[in-house]
Design an enzyme around this catalytic site. Structure first.
Site, PDB file in Angstrom:
ATOM      1  N   HIS A  54      20.661  -3.622  13.830  1.00  0.00           N
ATOM      2  CA  HIS A  54      20.017  -4.624  12.975  1.00  0.00           C
ATOM      3  C   HIS A  54      18.961  -3.952  12.117  1.00  0.00           C
ATOM      4  CE1 HIS A  54      17.388  -4.529  16.492  1.00  0.00           C
ATOM      5  NE2 HIS A  54      16.480  -5.268  15.881  1.00  0.00           N
ATOM      6  N   ASP A  58      12.071  -0.538  13.582  1.00  0.00           N
ATOM      7  CA  ASP A  58      12.129   0.345  14.754  1.00  0.00           C
ATOM      8  C   ASP A  58      13.576   0.677  15.149  1.00  0.00           C
ATOM      9  OD1 ASP A  58      12.187  -2.454  15.526  1.00  0.00           O
ATOM     10  OD2 ASP A  58      12.016  -1.813  17.608  1.00  0.00           O
ATOM     11  N   HIS A 112      18.491 -12.818  17.449  1.00  0.00           N
ATOM     12  CA  HIS A 112      17.284 -11.988  17.236  1.00  0.00           C
ATOM     13  C   HIS A 112      17.088 -11.817  15.730  1.00  0.00           C
ATOM     14  CE1 HIS A 112      14.306  -8.879  18.031  1.00  0.00           C
ATOM     15  NE2 HIS A 112      14.973  -8.030  17.264  1.00  0.00           N
ATOM     16  N   ASP A 131      18.634  -5.231  20.148  1.00  0.00           N
ATOM     17  CA  ASP A 131      17.585  -6.116  20.679  1.00  0.00           C
ATOM     18  C   ASP A 131      18.146  -7.487  21.047  1.00  0.00           C
ATOM     19  OD1 ASP A 131      15.824  -4.083  20.270  1.00  0.00           O
ATOM     20  OD2 ASP A 131      14.692  -5.050  18.672  1.00  0.00           O
ATOM     21  N   HIS A 169      15.404  -1.033  23.793  1.00  0.00           N
ATOM     22  CA  HIS A 169      14.034  -0.807  24.292  1.00  0.00           C
ATOM     23  C   HIS A 169      13.996  -0.626  25.803  1.00  0.00           C
ATOM     24  CE1 HIS A 169      11.710  -1.956  20.619  1.00  0.00           C
ATOM     25  NE2 HIS A 169      12.798  -2.656  20.359  1.00  0.00           N
TER      26      HIS A 169
HETATM   27 FE    FE Z   1      13.428  -3.445  18.369  1.00  0.00          FE
HETATM   28 ZN    ZN Z   2      14.504  -5.967  16.607  1.00  0.00          ZN
END
Ligand code: FE
Ligand code: ZN
Length: 253
Positions: A54, A58, A112, A131, A169
């Site tokens: 996406h 980050d 998300h 995510d 993450h």
């Molecule tokens: Fe992220």
């Molecule tokens: Zn994200």
């Protein structure tokens, strides 16, 4: 073919997939360029592709620098072309796409972000969930509805149960605390947390997780569980209502 886990920023993971013989490589979600460049140079790899799940910074932060340095191609979701930096190849929902390293399958999993995808590489038994699905958690809903996120997680549940989940993450410890606060009688969860703590104490990633473990331990995949519904005081059998409640509670946990 091998997958290398690369720590980026404070708690992000990028993944380098490479062929040990040809040294061709692809990277998933390069948060930043330098840790990726270090690995590429150290192992004399040839970076051919960048995949983005996406558009968040980050997950795409390294695109430009890596593309400039290695002339690799950036691959992402077709409908998110306008906001994935330096994208070259747009893939569609359910598209199977073959390159010189592997064949992969893309699924659109909005919630998300509206253009979030996951990348499945059957040969590696690996699913890159960005995510959307974390180990023992799920992403915050920024651009979608509870129902969209719920349906996206349902799509992920349908992959083979021995699939390895590589997410964006290292949130597992905090997620495990939340799961335990809701689902403390789940012995699978208790066992999973023992494994997680061992990894963390040894300075190891808790990733990949196995889909089967997520199905039995991740409360966001268990919104149809009666015990969980009872704990939350939800009387209807609507799993989306349960999911929404869990997501709200986690936002403030
Ligand atoms: Fe992220
Ligand atoms: Zn994200």
């Amino acid at each position: 073919m091998k997958i290398k886990i690369i720590k980026c920023l404070t708690d992000n993971y990028s993944y380098i997939i490479f062929n040990e013989k040809t040294l061709s490589a692809a990277v998933i979600d390069p948060s930043e360029a330098d840790p990726i460049i270090n690995q590429i140079e150290q192992n004399k790899l040839v970076l051919k592709y960048i995949f983005n799940t996406h558009h968040h910074y980050d997950h795409v932060g390294g695109n430009q620098k890596l593309k400039e340095k290695y002339s690799c191609k950036v691959v992402g979701f077709e409908k998110d072309k306008h906001r994935i930096p330096d994208i070259d190849i747009g893939l569609k929902d359910n598209e199977k796409w073959k390159n010189e390293l592997f064949e992969c399958e893309i699924k659109h999993i909005p919630g998300h972000t509206s253009g979030h995808i996951c990348i499945y590489i059957k040969k590696l038994n690996a699913l890159f969930t960005g995510d959307t699905l974390f180990s023992l958690g799920c992403g915050r809903i920024f651009e979608g509805t509870y129902e969209e996120m719920y349906q996206s997680l349902n799509k992920l549940k349908k992959f083979p149960h021995d699939t390895k989940i590589y997410c964006g993450h290292e949130y597992t410890k905090k997620n495990s605390d939340f799961c335990l606060s809701i689902d403390k009688n789940n012995s699978n969860l208790v066992r999973k947390i023992e494994k997680i703590n061992k990894n963390i104490n040894n300075g190891m990633p808790t990733i990949p997780s196995i889909l089967a473990d997520e199905l039995s331990c991740n409360i966001f995949l268990r919104s149809n569980n009666l015990e969980i519904q009872k704990h939350l005081g939800i009387n209807s059998s609507d799993p989306i209502e349960t999911f929404a409640k869990l997501r709200d509670l986690k936002d403030n946990f």
